[in-house]
Write a protein that holds these residues in place. Structure first.
Motif, PDB file in Angstrom:
ATOM      1  N   VAL A  21       1.362  -1.553   0.387  1.00  0.00           N
ATOM      2  CA  VAL A  21       0.122   0.285   0.346  1.00  0.00           C
ATOM      3  C   VAL A  21       1.054   1.417   0.510  1.00  0.00           C
ATOM      4  O   VAL A  21       1.981   1.523   0.982  1.00  0.00           O
ATOM      5  N   ALA A  22       0.627   1.994  -0.783  1.00  0.00           N
ATOM      6  CA  ALA A  22       1.138   3.083  -0.839  1.00  0.00           C
ATOM      7  C   ALA A  22       1.254   4.225   0.170  1.00  0.00           C
ATOM      8  O   ALA A  22      -0.050   3.806   0.978  1.00  0.00           O
ATOM      9  N   GLU A  23       2.769   5.096   0.064  1.00  0.00           N
ATOM     10  CA  GLU A  23       1.957   5.646   2.036  1.00  0.00           C
ATOM     11  C   GLU A  23       0.662   7.392   1.181  1.00  0.00           C
ATOM     12  O   GLU A  23       1.096   7.055   0.198  1.00  0.00           O
ATOM     13  N   PRO A  24      -0.009   6.921   2.237  1.00  0.00           N
ATOM     14  CA  PRO A  24      -1.049   8.402   1.895  1.00  0.00           C
ATOM     15  C   PRO A  24      -0.457   9.662   1.750  1.00  0.00           C
ATOM     16  O   PRO A  24       0.730   9.606   1.883  1.00  0.00           O
ATOM     17  N   LEU A  25      -1.590  10.741   1.150  1.00  0.00           N
ATOM     18  CA  LEU A  25      -0.565  12.032   0.886  1.00  0.00           C
ATOM     19  C   LEU A  25      -0.578  12.857   2.166  1.00  0.00           C
ATOM     20  O   LEU A  25      -1.093  12.506   3.092  1.00  0.00           O
TER      21      LEU A  25
END
Length: 299
Positions: A21-25
């Motif tokens: 999962v990509a890091e959140p903005l």
């Protein structure tokens, strides 16, 4: 040929990499009202940090190393502007940002004061220059709508898969804000007062009478002449608005001596019951209407 166990490990690692999962903005807001605006558009998928901790106001904010670090890690920064927050100008020089002051497009004075950064201290002077000038731009519905639109488009650029969600949430919040309306008072408008200029954007937006101003800052008690002028215009039962968390000693003494009411207004949205920007603006509008016309708006 690789052993079967090694092959399985390789496939497992590839699978984990594919599902990572990509890091959140990361979004930083200088004050809570801007964080509330951001939350209404970003939803739960964006990490939002507010620089000004609960209980701190622009009058006593100190820019610290931790604040500089948060700004450096942010994908987007929302701030009021250099007039109120001069200490953010240098750290934001190369950052993606949205400011209310830029949206307002108002010519700025050449000297906004200076702010110190990089140490644990760094208090700045929040005298606003003159007592009639009001940089509390987050209380402008027009600027809030412009900020919502700009925020939705910026987040859409940063996170294209969620673009439609950002735009939809922004439009929903804009529609809610546009429903805010001033109730027509059946009684003549009554004068009211507050320590310094802080409601200019709100009263201008909704065409309310402006408050009588007593000083350049809540920390500074008004002089004898100003108090005499106030007593000529206010009657017992009229409002002396005080900022959260409550009246200062000179405000308490003044209200007690002349029978003024002291509604506490939460300009920064620190009340835990305030969960979104609409509620913040609606509450403030209702309190001012109650002082002017003797009733609060029901929303």
């Amino acid at each position: 040929m690789l052993p079967l166990r090694a092959v399985l490990i390789v496939f497992l690692l590839l699978g984990l990499a594919g599902t990572a999962v990509a890091e959140p903005l990361r979004l930083v807001a200088s004050v809570r009202p801007l964080a509330l605006l951001a939350q209404s558009v970003a939803g739960d998928g964006v990490e939002i940090v507010t620089l000004m901790e609960p209980g701190v106001t622009p009058h006593d904010f100190a820019f610290r190393v931790s604040h500089r670090r948060a700004l450096a890690q942010a994908d987007l920064v929302l701030w009021v502007g250099p007039e109120l927050e001069p200490y953010l100008q240098a750290p934001l020089a190369s950052k993606r940002q949205l400011s209310l002051q830029a949206l307002e497009s108002r010519p700025q004075a050449e000297d906004h004061g200076t702010g110190r950064a990089g140490g644990e201290a760094g208090h700045h002077d929040h005298s606003h220059g003159d007592e009639d000038h009001d940089p509390h731009l987050w209380l402008s519905r027009t600027l809030a709508v412009a900020m919502l639109s700009g925020l939705a488009e910026t987040l859409a650029e940063l996170d294209p898969p969620q673009a439609s969600n950002y735009r939809q949430r922004a439009q929903q919040q804009i529609a809610s804000l546009q429903q805010l309306a001033l109730q027509a008072g059946s009684q003549p408008a009554r004068p009211y007062a507050m320590a310094h200029a802080a409601l200019g954007a709100l009263v201008e937006e909704f065409r309310l009478p402006a408050p009588l101003l007593l000083s350049a800052s809540p920390e500074i008690a008004p002089g004898a002449r100003r108090l005499w002028q106030l007593q000529q215009q206010l009657q017992p039962g009229d409002c002396l608005l005080v900022e959260w968390p409550g009246p200062r000693a000179w405000q308490q003494q003044l209200a007690a001596a002349h029978g003024y009411r002291q509604p506490v207004i939460d300009l920064m949205g620190y009340d835990e019951e305030v969960s979104d920007y609409y509620e913040l603006l609606s509450r403030l509008l209702g309190q001012v209407q109650d002082c002017v016309y003797g009733f609060a708006e029901k929303n």
